[in-house]
Design a protein around this motif. Sequence first.
Motif, PDB file in Angstrom:
ATOM      1  N   UNK A   1       0.667  -1.174  -0.021  1.00 32.13           N
ATOM      2  CA  UNK A   1       0.175  -0.111  -0.169  1.00 32.13           C
ATOM      3  C   UNK A   1       1.109   1.329   0.212  1.00 32.13           C
ATOM      4  N   UNK A   2       1.478   0.942   0.884  1.00 36.68           N
ATOM      5  CA  UNK A   2       2.744   2.406   0.942  1.00 36.68           C
ATOM      6  C   UNK A   2       3.596   2.320  -0.097  1.00 36.68           C
ATOM      7  N   UNK A   3       3.956   1.801  -1.526  1.00 33.08           N
ATOM      8  CA  UNK A   3       4.734   1.476  -2.689  1.00 33.08           C
ATOM      9  C   UNK A   3       4.100   2.416  -3.122  1.00 33.08           C
ATOM     10  N   UNK A   4       2.678   1.631  -3.454  1.00 40.43           N
ATOM     11  CA  UNK A   4       1.289   1.943  -4.562  1.00 40.43           C
ATOM     12  C   UNK A   4       1.142   3.700  -4.570  1.00 40.43           C
ATOM     13  N   UNK A   5       0.969   4.013  -3.034  1.00 39.39           N
ATOM     14  CA  UNK A   5       0.284   5.217  -2.592  1.00 39.39           C
ATOM     15  C   UNK A   5       1.375   6.018  -3.058  1.00 39.39           C
ATOM     16  N   UNK A   6       2.882   6.137  -2.606  1.00 37.27           N
ATOM     17  CA  UNK A   6       3.546   6.584  -2.969  1.00 37.27           C
ATOM     18  C   UNK A   6       4.373   7.362  -4.433  1.00 37.27           C
TER      19      UNK A   6
ATOM     20  N   UNK B   1       0.218  15.228  -7.549  1.00 39.53           N
ATOM     21  CA  UNK B   1      -0.112  15.488  -6.049  1.00 39.53           C
ATOM     22  C   UNK B   1       0.355  16.211  -4.734  1.00 39.53           C
ATOM     23  N   UNK B   2       0.653  17.626  -4.183  1.00 33.90           N
ATOM     24  CA  UNK B   2       1.164  17.778  -3.077  1.00 33.90           C
ATOM     25  C   UNK B   2      -0.425  18.261  -2.067  1.00 33.90           C
ATOM     26  N   UNK B   3      -1.224  17.991  -2.395  1.00 37.46           N
ATOM     27  CA  UNK B   3      -2.251  18.376  -1.109  1.00 37.46           C
ATOM     28  C   UNK B   3      -3.019  17.028  -0.540  1.00 37.46           C
ATOM     29  N   UNK B   4      -1.632  16.020  -0.923  1.00 37.35           N
ATOM     30  CA  UNK B   4      -2.615  15.118  -0.178  1.00 37.35           C
ATOM     31  C   UNK B   4      -2.105  14.356   1.404  1.00 37.35           C
ATOM     32  N   UNK B   5      -2.533  14.381   2.681  1.00 39.86           N
ATOM     33  CA  UNK B   5      -2.569  13.945   3.633  1.00 39.86           C
ATOM     34  C   UNK B   5      -2.567  12.756   3.575  1.00 39.86           C
ATOM     35  N   UNK B   6      -1.197  12.351   4.167  1.00 40.19           N
ATOM     36  CA  UNK B   6      -0.722  10.868   3.980  1.00 40.19           C
ATOM     37  C   UNK B   6      -1.158  10.967   5.618  1.00 40.19           C
ATOM     38  N   UNK B   7      -1.194   9.437   6.146  1.00 38.00           N
ATOM     39  CA  UNK B   7      -0.908   8.510   6.986  1.00 38.00           C
ATOM     40  C   UNK B   7      -0.351   7.113   6.936  1.00 38.00           C
TER      41      UNK B   7
ATOM     42  N   UNK C   1       9.437   3.356   5.582  1.00 34.65           N
ATOM     43  CA  UNK C   1       7.877   4.079   5.268  1.00 34.65           C
ATOM     44  C   UNK C   1       8.660   5.489   4.399  1.00 34.65           C
ATOM     45  N   UNK C   2       9.665   6.061   5.322  1.00 36.70           N
ATOM     46  CA  UNK C   2       9.771   7.183   4.729  1.00 36.70           C
ATOM     47  C   UNK C   2      10.349   7.182   3.290  1.00 36.70           C
ATOM     48  N   UNK C   3      11.120   5.786   2.999  1.00 38.32           N
ATOM     49  CA  UNK C   3      11.626   6.049   2.025  1.00 38.32           C
ATOM     50  C   UNK C   3      10.598   6.046   0.833  1.00 38.32           C
ATOM     51  N   UNK C   4       9.632   5.122   1.262  1.00 36.83           N
ATOM     52  CA  UNK C   4       8.361   5.403  -0.326  1.00 36.83           C
ATOM     53  C   UNK C   4       7.676   6.618   0.221  1.00 36.83           C
ATOM     54  N   UNK C   5       7.297   7.016   1.522  1.00 40.91           N
ATOM     55  CA  UNK C   5       6.227   7.839   1.421  1.00 40.91           C
ATOM     56  C   UNK C   5       6.552   9.678   1.485  1.00 40.91           C
ATOM     57  N   UNK C   6       8.622   9.257   1.941  1.00 37.34           N
ATOM     58  CA  UNK C   6       8.682  10.711   1.336  1.00 37.34           C
ATOM     59  C   UNK C   6       8.224  12.182   2.313  1.00 37.34           C
ATOM     60  N   UNK C   7       8.390  12.988   2.142  1.00 36.00           N
ATOM     61  CA  UNK C   7       8.284  14.102   2.935  1.00 36.00           C
ATOM     62  C   UNK C   7       6.293  14.242   3.176  1.00 36.00           C
ATOM     63  N   UNK C   8       5.265  12.805   2.491  1.00 34.39           N
ATOM     64  CA  UNK C   8       4.145  13.402   2.456  1.00 34.39           C
ATOM     65  C   UNK C   8       3.307  13.005   3.971  1.00 34.39           C
TER      66      UNK C   8
ATOM     67  N   UNK D   1       8.509  16.870  11.742  1.00 32.62           N
ATOM     68  CA  UNK D   1       7.044  17.190  11.400  1.00 32.62           C
ATOM     69  C   UNK D   1       5.995  16.120  11.523  1.00 32.62           C
ATOM     70  N   UNK D   2       6.421  15.230  11.810  1.00 36.06           N
ATOM     71  CA  UNK D   2       5.261  14.011  11.888  1.00 36.06           C
ATOM     72  C   UNK D   2       5.017  13.689  13.236  1.00 36.06           C
ATOM     73  N   UNK D   3       3.337  13.556  13.234  1.00 33.61           N
ATOM     74  CA  UNK D   3       2.234  13.876  13.891  1.00 33.61           C
ATOM     75  C   UNK D   3       2.387  12.855  14.595  1.00 33.61           C
TER      76      UNK D   3
END
Length: 310
Positions: free
Chosen positions: A64-69, A77-83, A118-125, A157-159
């Motif tokens: 899932x993280x790979x697909x999403x990233x 897209x830069x306006x999508x919040x990711x958890x 997770x950081x590798x796949x989703x980065x700063x998102x 910057x991660x909640x």
Amino acid sequence: MNVDRLALGLAAVGRPAYINLGRAAELPAERSVDAMRAATWRLLDAGYAAGIRWVDAARSYGRAEEFLGSWLAGRGHSDVAVSSKWGYAYVGDWRMDADVHEVKEHSLARFREQYEETRRLLGQHLGLYQVHSLTADSPLFGDAALQASLAGLAAEGVRVGFSTSGPRQAETVLKGFELEVDGQAVFSAVQSTWNLLEPSVARALVQVPEGSLILVKEALANGRLAVRPPEALAAVADVHGVGPDAVALAAALRQGWADRVLVGAVSEAQLESNLAALTLDLTEGEVADLAELALPAEQYWAERSALAWA
């Protein structure tokens, strides 16, 4: 109701097998990695077009993280919040018939390993990282080093949050928000199961500290409320001319403490049906009738545990 209160959850599309009912007929017959990636992208495109700007994943949701990233990078897209979540590892080897699909471990080593992935796949998102299925007896509560590492995510910057499952969700919610490192709360977000069959966690969610983020998961009870709706739910759906899924989601959206409600659709058609929840205005009588559907928590979770991976 505003679409901003919805989020897409990827539990049912990031891997070939899962427990959700009503999933099989909506997915590709061949659940190869490429086919599931394409299905996930179609779902994400449909969600984005509908105005959904929050997506939730987990390390244990297969790819899932790979697909999403890759979707975020491909679409720009830069306006999508990711958890996302850590704590469970996917071990199903992309097989439908795996004996075990995921293994849980709340340790410092698992956190460090999975956060890096997770950081590798989703980065700063990545905006919210959650302990996956925290329970009141989790070793996390006695692991000072792990707690400190979690608290340190704020500097990046991660909640930090946690998700809950099981009949003792309410106890876990209250205990989680009491956890502190150097006088500061470790957690500021929680993702809990709430639905018409299992609403027991609400008594704790109304007590979380002001400013905390509350996400609702499994509002359709892993598809049970959509595929096998109780008579009272089906009756309300018929009155409004929508599916039972929409009514169940509308009931979740009526909870004033809920900031976001996750939808677990696997196809554009399911998502369209889910979105009808935004148009519903349930009457007080309907709400009262639906409240009668609640099961004892122990019974609900025993029935959930019996759902087959398919």
